[in-house]
Design a protein around this motif. Structure first.
Motif, PDB file in Angstrom:
ATOM      1  N   VAL A 194      -7.052 -11.016  -9.335  1.00 44.79           N
ATOM      2  CA  VAL A 194      -7.729  -9.714  -9.354  1.00 44.79           C
ATOM      3  C   VAL A 194      -6.789  -8.649  -9.911  1.00 44.79           C
ATOM      4  CG1 VAL A 194      -8.676  -7.900  -7.881  1.00 44.79           C
ATOM      5  CG2 VAL A 194      -9.360 -10.273  -7.530  1.00 44.79           C
ATOM      6  N   ALA A 195      -5.516  -8.694  -9.507  1.00 42.85           N
ATOM      7  CA  ALA A 195      -4.547  -7.700  -9.987  1.00 42.85           C
ATOM      8  C   ALA A 195      -4.174  -7.939 -11.448  1.00 42.85           C
ATOM      9  CB  ALA A 195      -3.295  -7.735  -9.126  1.00 42.85           C
ATOM     10  N   ALA A 196      -4.058  -9.192 -11.856  1.00 44.75           N
ATOM     11  CA  ALA A 196      -3.598  -9.499 -13.207  1.00 44.75           C
ATOM     12  C   ALA A 196      -4.681  -9.297 -14.264  1.00 44.75           C
ATOM     13  CB  ALA A 196      -3.081 -10.933 -13.273  1.00 44.75           C
ATOM     14  N   ALA A 205       3.495   0.792  -9.846  1.00 47.50           N
ATOM     15  CA  ALA A 205       4.840   0.329  -9.499  1.00 47.50           C
ATOM     16  C   ALA A 205       4.935  -1.177  -9.284  1.00 47.50           C
ATOM     17  CB  ALA A 205       5.339   1.054  -8.251  1.00 47.50           C
ATOM     18  N   LEU A 206       3.849  -1.805  -8.858  1.00 46.22           N
ATOM     19  CA  LEU A 206       3.909  -3.225  -8.511  1.00 46.22           C
ATOM     20  C   LEU A 206       3.322  -4.103  -9.612  1.00 46.22           C
ATOM     21  CD1 LEU A 206       2.783  -3.058  -4.789  1.00 46.22           C
ATOM     22  CD2 LEU A 206       5.089  -3.297  -5.664  1.00 46.22           C
ATOM     23  N   GLN A 207       4.023  -5.167  -9.912  1.00 45.34           N
ATOM     24  CA  GLN A 207       3.515  -6.174 -10.844  1.00 45.34           C
ATOM     25  C   GLN A 207       2.556  -7.097 -10.096  1.00 45.34           C
ATOM     26  OE1 GLN A 207       4.173  -6.329 -14.143  1.00 45.34           O
ATOM     27  NE2 GLN A 207       5.258  -4.401 -13.862  1.00 45.34           N
ATOM     28  N   PRO A 208       1.598  -7.716 -10.778  1.00 50.34           N
ATOM     29  CA  PRO A 208       0.677  -8.639 -10.095  1.00 50.34           C
ATOM     30  C   PRO A 208       1.395  -9.806  -9.412  1.00 50.34           C
ATOM     31  CG  PRO A 208      -0.181  -8.069 -12.254  1.00 50.34           C
ATOM     32  CD  PRO A 208       1.202  -7.480 -12.164  1.00 50.34           C
ATOM     33  N   GLU A 209       2.521 -10.221  -9.961  1.00 44.84           N
ATOM     34  CA  GLU A 209       3.251 -11.353  -9.388  1.00 44.84           C
ATOM     35  C   GLU A 209       3.781 -11.053  -7.998  1.00 44.84           C
ATOM     36  OE1 GLU A 209       3.686 -10.171 -12.461  1.00 44.84           O
ATOM     37  OE2 GLU A 209       2.933 -11.856 -13.650  1.00 44.84           O
ATOM     38  N   ARG A 251       0.831  -1.209   0.000  1.00 46.92           N
ATOM     39  CA  ARG A 251       0.000   0.000   0.000  1.00 46.92           C
ATOM     40  C   ARG A 251       0.861   1.254   0.000  1.00 46.92           C
ATOM     41  NH1 ARG A 251      -4.271   0.186   4.458  1.00 46.92           N
ATOM     42  NH2 ARG A 251      -4.806   2.080   3.325  1.00 46.92           N
ATOM     43  N   LYS A 252       1.962   1.236   0.759  1.00 46.89           N
ATOM     44  CA  LYS A 252       2.862   2.390   0.779  1.00 46.89           C
ATOM     45  C   LYS A 252       3.484   2.610  -0.601  1.00 46.89           C
ATOM     46  CE  LYS A 252       5.825   2.722   4.086  1.00 46.89           C
ATOM     47  NZ  LYS A 252       6.796   2.429   5.154  1.00 46.89           N
ATOM     48  N   ILE A 253       3.879   1.551  -1.257  1.00 43.23           N
ATOM     49  CA  ILE A 253       4.485   1.674  -2.587  1.00 43.23           C
ATOM     50  C   ILE A 253       3.450   2.173  -3.588  1.00 43.23           C
ATOM     51  CG2 ILE A 253       5.499   0.365  -4.491  1.00 43.23           C
ATOM     52  CD1 ILE A 253       6.789  -1.455  -2.345  1.00 43.23           C
ATOM     53  N   ARG A 254       2.222   1.648  -3.534  1.00 46.90           N
ATOM     54  CA  ARG A 254       1.200   2.038  -4.506  1.00 46.90           C
ATOM     55  C   ARG A 254       0.690   3.457  -4.279  1.00 46.90           C
ATOM     56  NH1 ARG A 254      -2.424  -2.441  -3.626  1.00 46.90           N
ATOM     57  NH2 ARG A 254      -4.088  -1.066  -4.295  1.00 46.90           N
ATOM     58  N   ARG A 255       0.820   3.979  -3.079  1.00 44.11           N
ATOM     59  CA  ARG A 255       0.431   5.370  -2.855  1.00 44.11           C
ATOM     60  C   ARG A 255       1.352   6.316  -3.609  1.00 44.11           C
ATOM     61  NH1 ARG A 255      -0.706   4.852   3.458  1.00 44.11           N
ATOM     62  NH2 ARG A 255      -2.845   4.082   3.323  1.00 44.11           N
ATOM     63  N   LYS A 256       2.636   5.954  -3.673  1.00 38.77           N
ATOM     64  CA  LYS A 256       3.601   6.787  -4.389  1.00 38.77           C
ATOM     65  C   LYS A 256       3.455   6.632  -5.896  1.00 38.77           C
ATOM     66  CE  LYS A 256       6.956   6.597  -0.662  1.00 38.77           C
ATOM     67  NZ  LYS A 256       8.224   6.031  -0.217  1.00 38.77           N
TER      68      LYS A 256
END
Length: 138
Positions: free
Chosen positions: A114-116, A51-55, A42-47
């Motif tokens: 859900v992410a992919a 930034a994050l891959q589904p994997e 969550r901290k990474i995605r706020r910035k």
């Protein structure tokens, strides 16, 4: 399989029902073990939302998924009963390991789908549920 296993130690119906508590504890431990990863993501995605891959959601399975095999083999080996010098808590410990792995596998794979698949995630998770239920029925 709990009834024939725990009857060897003289468990009655109520005690056999209480033998499922380690599974509940395993589910709570697995849920709790995901919280640091959820907080960090969550901290990474706020910035940066992209930034994050589904994997990334599958990372914790590297450590929790082997508990499935360990738990299944351990439960089988410790269900020999008191005649072989096995304490009744041993199968319960291994059933908690199975529960940790089951919850972690389910949570991580659903979160990954859900992410992919994004807007098509309902179809992906529905297909997963169909396959899981079909294979459980075979």
């Amino acid at each position: 399989s709990f009834q024939p296993v725990y009857e060897q130690w003289g468990f009655n119906t109520i005690s056999i029902g209480l033998a499922f508590i380690p599974i509940l504890i395993g589910y709570f431990l697995a849920w709790w073990s995901f919280l640091p990863f959820i907080h960090k993501d969550r901290k990474i995605r706020r910035k940066d939302p992209d930034a994050l891959q589904p994997e990334r959601r599958l990372y914790w399975l590297l450590y929790t998924a082997p508990l499935e095999t360990i738990g299944l083999f351990g439960f089988a080996w410790t269900s020999l009963g008191p005649g072989n010098g096995v304490h009744w808590i041993a199968p319960m410990i291994f059933s908690a390991m199975i529960a940790i792995a089951n919850y972690a596998i389910y949570m991580a794979t659903i979160d990954y789908m859900v992410a992919a698949y994004g807007p098509y995630s309902a179809s992906a998770t529905g297909g997963n549920a169909l396959a899981r239920d079909f294979l459980a029925g075979i």
